[in-house]
Design an enzyme around this catalytic site. Structure first.
Site, PDB file in Angstrom:
ATOM      1  N   SER A   1      46.965  11.698  70.422  1.00 16.97           N
ATOM      2  CA  SER A   1      47.750  12.128  69.267  1.00 16.97           C
ATOM      3  C   SER A   1      47.409  13.583  69.003  1.00 16.97           C
ATOM      4  O   SER A   1      46.431  14.113  69.525  1.00 16.97           O
ATOM      5  CB  SER A   1      47.423  11.262  68.051  1.00 16.97           C
ATOM      6  OG  SER A   1      46.068  11.440  67.666  1.00 16.97           O
TER       7      SER A   1
ATOM      8  N   THR B   1      54.343   6.891  66.468  1.00 15.61           N
ATOM      9  CA  THR B   1      54.263   8.027  65.554  1.00 15.61           C
ATOM     10  C   THR B   1      55.267   7.943  64.420  1.00 15.61           C
ATOM     11  O   THR B   1      56.309   7.295  64.532  1.00 15.61           O
ATOM     12  CB  THR B   1      54.495   9.340  66.329  1.00 15.61           C
ATOM     13  OG1 THR B   1      54.315  10.455  65.460  1.00 15.61           O
ATOM     14  CG2 THR B   1      55.888   9.391  66.942  1.00 15.61           C
TER      15      THR B   1
ATOM     16  N   CYS C   1      51.439  13.433  63.103  1.00 15.75           N
ATOM     17  CA  CYS C   1      51.110  12.121  62.560  1.00 15.75           C
ATOM     18  C   CYS C   1      51.386  11.098  63.647  1.00 15.75           C
ATOM     19  O   CYS C   1      52.513  10.641  63.785  1.00 15.75           O
ATOM     20  CB  CYS C   1      51.964  11.865  61.331  1.00 15.75           C
ATOM     21  SG  CYS C   1      51.899  10.176  60.743  1.00 15.75           S
ATOM     22  N   THR C   2      50.395  10.753  64.429  1.00 15.88           N
ATOM     23  CA  THR C   2      50.588   9.945  65.625  1.00 15.88           C
ATOM     24  C   THR C   2      49.314   9.156  65.887  1.00 15.88           C
ATOM     25  O   THR C   2      48.231   9.566  65.475  1.00 15.88           O
ATOM     26  CB  THR C   2      50.887  10.862  66.838  1.00 15.88           C
ATOM     27  OG1 THR C   2      52.034  11.668  66.552  1.00 15.88           O
ATOM     28  CG2 THR C   2      51.147  10.072  68.107  1.00 15.88           C
ATOM     29  N   THR C   3      49.443   8.041  66.578  1.00 13.76           N
ATOM     30  CA  THR C   3      48.262   7.332  67.060  1.00 13.76           C
ATOM     31  C   THR C   3      48.493   6.954  68.508  1.00 13.76           C
ATOM     32  O   THR C   3      49.621   6.725  68.939  1.00 13.76           O
ATOM     33  CB  THR C   3      47.966   6.082  66.201  1.00 13.76           C
ATOM     34  OG1 THR C   3      46.626   5.655  66.418  1.00 13.76           O
ATOM     35  CG2 THR C   3      48.916   4.948  66.489  1.00 13.76           C
TER      36      THR C   3
END
Length: 521
Positions: free
Chosen positions: A418, A356, A337-339
């Site tokens: 990500s 994240t 779960c990251t950008t």
């Protein structure tokens, strides 16, 4: 590989080109907010602040004020790179006895740790680590920002007041976590509709459905007026900590006051005729450096022959990571779960920024007072004691993030991705495409990739030639996968590139929301 996927469909994205600044992000509206800041005279750092907070509102399951991350900054006037770590750490009051091993084998989320009773290290309030994302953005702004902090948060506040619109892609993301979200009353109230995932459309008609993010809007407004101090030692942080403790976690106001962003000298990575600057310490940076070092031991191969070289280098680099950094691999079935977003302004200043919550929807718990979705950073630790990365109170988390800066062939670029364990492999390959094979961003982002990230197998893009699949299979068991809109088999990168006269931006071609947006005239 699913037989249901079309074999004739081709998805491509145009690389955005300009003589001004540009922002490439996983969400078009976040990139647009950053580009508008550049038009208003902002620095790349100002654009990063606006983009990062809008990402928190419009991709709330990927990152947010209750998360962490890292960024690389390039300053064109001094010709220097700076590394900024705003990673998470375990709360000081964490109790190891609350995380007994269940004896049921490996856990089912990102990492193959031994399973903990009730998965307490992966979801729920006990899984919440101490965040630092807000302080990371403010620390860069204090040093280099030109526009007022409150103005930079205004787009995020406005988006939160309206509430995030639920389209088909958002509905799919929420549907993937409905059961877990339903366990927390506040998460269910925010993301679910009568206990079910939202329905944004029928077969032929769209519906108007938005999240109620008013509590988050109020909190962002406090951050806009008071800065990071509101969260790190102030009343907003006290409210967040109280919510976490009320749900059984450990976070305290003192934890938040102590965990602040830290500038470091970057780790330089010379590579043939190129030079990269990466994050040092407990990040993906040292593993990227090892992979590039292994690649540099041989001559530049022709492109098809590069893939076995990538696989060997990544197997070796991850082997060293697992042994030396205590990171014991990850579960390939679960996305992180990251950008990530990358920025360049018209003066050539650059930001490569990754933020994240760790897992998708983090701990699957929402703070009702602040409206923030909470991270599950405790899952970064091995719950078994006696190892380099074993769980302990107050200990910093070992992150996968790998934002980099590079210069090669008269071009400078900011790149990251990500995708949890897949990040380092994606960044390594795209960096090699640019440095070794002279690709532009469009070619590099459309070029098929492989994934090798700590296990014993290789995942190869189905678009690669059969001869490449055969060569890879001779090295290790190889699975073939097609790039898809969901899930992402090969990480989700974003990059900007500066030639001195023209600037370019690109996002992962399969990202439904991702885009690059040029600074308007």
């Amino acid at each position: 590989m699913s037989d249901a996927l079309s074999r004739s469909m081709e998805i491509r994205k145009h690389v955005v080109e300009t003589d001004r600044g540009i922002v490439a992000a996983q969400h078009r509206q976040a990139a647009k907010a950053g580009a508008e800041v550049l038009r208003a005279g902002g620095d790349a750092v100002d654009a990063a602040v606006a983009c990062g907070f809008v990402c928190s509102v419009l991709e709330p399951w990927m990152s947010g004020p209750a998360g962490g991350g890292a960024a690389m900054h390039w300053r064109a006037d001094s010709g220097e790179a700076q590394a900024l770590n705003f990673g998470m750490r375990a709360p000081a009051g964490l109790r190891l006895e609350d995380f007994p091993l269940s004896g049921d084998g490996q856990a089912g989320d990102l990492f193959p740790w031994q399973r903990v009773v009730e998965d307490r290290n992966a979801s729920g309030a006990r899984a919440v680590a101490v965040p630092a994302m807000v302080d990371g953005l403010e620390a860069a702004h204090r040093r280099w920002g030109r526009l007022p902090w409150a103005e930079l948060l205004a787009p995020a506040v406005a988006h939160a007041r309206r509430g995030m619109e639920i389209d088909w892609y958002a509905a799919l993301i929420i549907a993937s976590a409905t059961r877990e979200l339903a366990r927390d009353a506040d998460a269910a109230a925010l993301f679910l509709s009568e206990g079910h995932y939202p329905r944004p459309f029928a077969w032929t008609a769209l519906a108007e459905d938005r999240l109620d993010q008013s509590a988050m809007a109020d909190s962002l407004d406090i951050l806009a007026r008071e800065g990071a101090a509101a969260l790190h030692g102030g009343d907003l942080g006290a409210a967040l900590a109280r919510d976490v403790r009320d749900k059984g976690g450990y976070l305290s106001r003192e934890d938040l006051a102590a965990n602040r962003a830290r500038f470091h000298a970057p780790l330089p990575v010379p590579y043939r005729d190129a030079l990269f600057h990466v994050m040092p310490g407990l990040t993906g940076g040292p593993t990227f450096a090892r992979a590039m070092g292994h690649l540099a031991e041989g001559s530049v191969p022709r492109l098809d022959d590069a893939y076995p070289a990538f696989a060997k280098a990544l197997f070796a680099a991850y082997g060293e990571r697992l042994c030396g950094m205590g990171h014991d691999g990850e579960n390939p079935a679960t996305p992180g779960c990251t950008t990530h977003f990358s920025v360049v302004d018209r003066k050539g200043n650059m930001v490569s920024h990754t933020q994240t919550l760790l897992s998708l929807f983090g701990a699957k718990v929402v703070s009702p007072t602040t409206g923030f979705l909470l991270n599950n950073g405790i899952m970064w630790f091995d719950p078994e004691q006696g190892r380099a990365n074993s769980l302990a109170p107050g200990k910093p988390c070992l992150m996968n993030v790998c934002p980099i800066l590079g210069e090669t062939r008269g071009r400078r670029f900011a790149l990251g991705a990500s995708g949890g364990r897949k990040i380092v492999g994606a960044v390594t390959q795209i960096a090699a495409f640019l440095a070794d094979h002279g690709m532009d961003l469009e070619a590099a982002f459309h070029q098929p990739r492989i994934d090798v990230s700590g296990g014993t197998t290789i995942t190869a893009d189905a678009a690669l030639p059969a001869s490449v699949h055969k060569a890879l299979a001779a090295l290790a068991p190889t699975h073939v996968a097609r790039r898809s809109l969901l899930p992402y088999p090969f990480a989700c990168p974003a990059a900007v590139l500066d030639t001195g006269k023209r600037r370019y931006g690109a996002s992962e071609i399969m990202s439904a929301w991702g885009d690059a947006v040029a600074e308007p005239e």
